[in-house]
Design an enzyme around this catalytic site. Structure first.
Site, PDB file in Angstrom:
ATOM      1  N   PRO A  89       0.819  -1.220   0.000  1.00 27.20           N
ATOM      2  CA  PRO A  89       0.000   0.000   0.000  1.00 27.20           C
ATOM      3  C   PRO A  89       0.851   1.268   0.000  1.00 27.20           C
ATOM      4  O   PRO A  89       0.345   2.364  -0.214  1.00 27.20           O
ATOM      5  CB  PRO A  89      -0.838  -0.121   1.271  1.00 27.20           C
ATOM      6  CG  PRO A  89      -0.236  -1.201   2.086  1.00 27.20           C
ATOM      7  CD  PRO A  89       0.647  -2.019   1.214  1.00 27.20           C
ATOM      8  N   GLU A 117       0.917  -6.783   7.301  1.00 28.29           N
ATOM      9  CA  GLU A 117       1.657  -6.423   8.512  1.00 28.29           C
ATOM     10  C   GLU A 117       3.057  -5.957   8.143  1.00 28.29           C
ATOM     11  O   GLU A 117       3.626  -5.114   8.813  1.00 28.29           O
ATOM     12  CB  GLU A 117       1.778  -7.609   9.463  1.00 28.29           C
ATOM     13  CG  GLU A 117       0.457  -8.146   9.975  1.00 28.29           C
ATOM     14  CD  GLU A 117      -0.077  -9.283   9.126  1.00 28.29           C
ATOM     15  OE1 GLU A 117       0.304  -9.385   7.937  1.00 28.29           O
ATOM     16  OE2 GLU A 117      -0.884 -10.069   9.638  1.00 28.29           O
ATOM     17  N   ARG A 155      -4.498  -7.705 -20.775  1.00 27.43           N
ATOM     18  CA  ARG A 155      -5.428  -7.195 -21.775  1.00 27.43           C
ATOM     19  C   ARG A 155      -4.709  -6.417 -22.877  1.00 27.43           C
ATOM     20  O   ARG A 155      -5.244  -6.223 -23.962  1.00 27.43           O
ATOM     21  CB  ARG A 155      -6.461  -6.269 -21.121  1.00 27.43           C
ATOM     22  CG  ARG A 155      -7.286  -6.968 -20.060  1.00 27.43           C
ATOM     23  CD  ARG A 155      -8.260  -6.036 -19.373  1.00 27.43           C
ATOM     24  NE  ARG A 155      -9.363  -5.679 -20.228  1.00 27.43           N
ATOM     25  CZ  ARG A 155      -9.508  -4.523 -20.856  1.00 27.43           C
ATOM     26  NH1 ARG A 155      -8.620  -3.572 -20.687  1.00 27.43           N
ATOM     27  NH2 ARG A 155     -10.528  -4.301 -21.635  1.00 27.43           N
ATOM     28  N   ASP A 170     -11.652   1.267 -24.009  1.00 21.52           N
ATOM     29  CA  ASP A 170     -12.175   1.220 -22.654  1.00 21.52           C
ATOM     30  C   ASP A 170     -12.035   2.501 -21.876  1.00 21.52           C
ATOM     31  O   ASP A 170     -11.293   3.387 -22.254  1.00 21.52           O
ATOM     32  CB  ASP A 170     -11.418   0.158 -21.852  1.00 21.52           C
ATOM     33  CG  ASP A 170     -11.954  -1.191 -22.176  1.00 21.52           C
ATOM     34  OD1 ASP A 170     -13.150  -1.279 -22.416  1.00 21.52           O
ATOM     35  OD2 ASP A 170     -11.151  -2.132 -22.189  1.00 21.52           O
TER      36      ASP A 170
END
Ligand code: ADE
Length: 246
Positions: A89, A117, A155, A170
């Site tokens: 993150p 963690e 993709r 898209d």
């Protein structure tokens, strides 16, 4: 052909996803090569320990460094150039641009799946991987992020989507969201499809779709229209649409 390795404490989270739908088809067609490595196979103790308590105390477990180093050594021994990615993150945000880059990458993409963690900091020092995050929220581990990135990247590998134009059209390919899609039946529960779609007038359909994409973006993600990369034509049409709305 996109080549990747997933280094994980939970290989069973990865396998079933690779065995379905487009990822399976891409693999069957030889357009995607994914190898999954169980970190426990790179441990040396009887209990095959790949994580341990944090030095200094605190909650949770930290991924041990040596199994990760050994797994990467084993992949490196194959002799192919590698691009190391650590899911975290704290990483740089994963975007359609990065998906496109990964899809065209000639090196093997090595996804090292972190645990929320933590991963022993020496993995960063020793391997200097690119840290990538799939969004500002915290998951229990890097397995889903690795799969998300592989899915979004594959993709862009030519031949994976039936129609090579699909990826380009898209949402996020330009700056706009997609236009609305319809399939049979023409009416369902009293809801009819827009007439233009059955008009056979390809130019009118293209026009309608472009306008709908703009309206969709304006309604759902106006922030995307602030970004540079919006073409002059898009901007002009947007201003027109905006003035009509007022
Ligand atoms: N691991 C935990 N949360 C993550 C996130 N948002 N992106 C990438 N890896 C993660």
């Amino acid at each position: 052909m996109m080549k990747c390795d997933v280094v994980t404490l939970f290989p069973e989270m990865i396998h079933p996803v690779l065995a379905q739908s487009m990822l399976k088809r891409a693999r069957d067609k030889g357009l995607l090569d994914v190898r999954v490595h169980d970190l426990r196979d790179f441990t040396e103790d009887k209990h095959r320990t790949a994580d341990d308590h944090p030095y200094g105390g605190g909650a949770g477990m930290v991924l041990k460094p040596e199994p990760i180093f050994r797994a990467v050594d084993a992949i490196r021994a194959g002799g192919e150039p590698l691009r190391l990615i650590l899911t975290s993150p704290q990483g740089r945000p994963f975007t359609q641009q990065l998906a496109f880059e990964f899809g065209g990458e000639t090196r093997r993409l090595v996804f090292i799946c972190g645990r929320y963690e933590g991963v022993d900091e020496r993995v960063r020092e020793g391997l200097d991987p690119e840290e990538v995050s799939i969004g500002d929220y915290v998951l229990t581990g890097g397995e889903l992020p690795a799969l998300v990135m592989i899915d979004a990247a594959v993709r862009w590998v030519p031949g994976v989507l039936g129609d090579p134009e699909s990826a380009k059209e898209d949402s996020f390919a330009g700056t706009l969201l997609d236009y609305p899609h319809y399939t049979r039946p023409a009416t369902v529960r009293g809801l009819a499809i827009p007439e233009v779609l059955t008009s056979g007038n390809h130019e009118a359909i293209r026009d309608w779709r472009r306008k709908q994409a703009l309206l969709n973006t304006l309604k759902k993600r106006p922030d995307l229209l602030e970004k540079p990369g919006c073409t002059d034509e898009e901007r002009k049409r947007l201003e027109e649409l905006n003035s009509k709305r007022k």
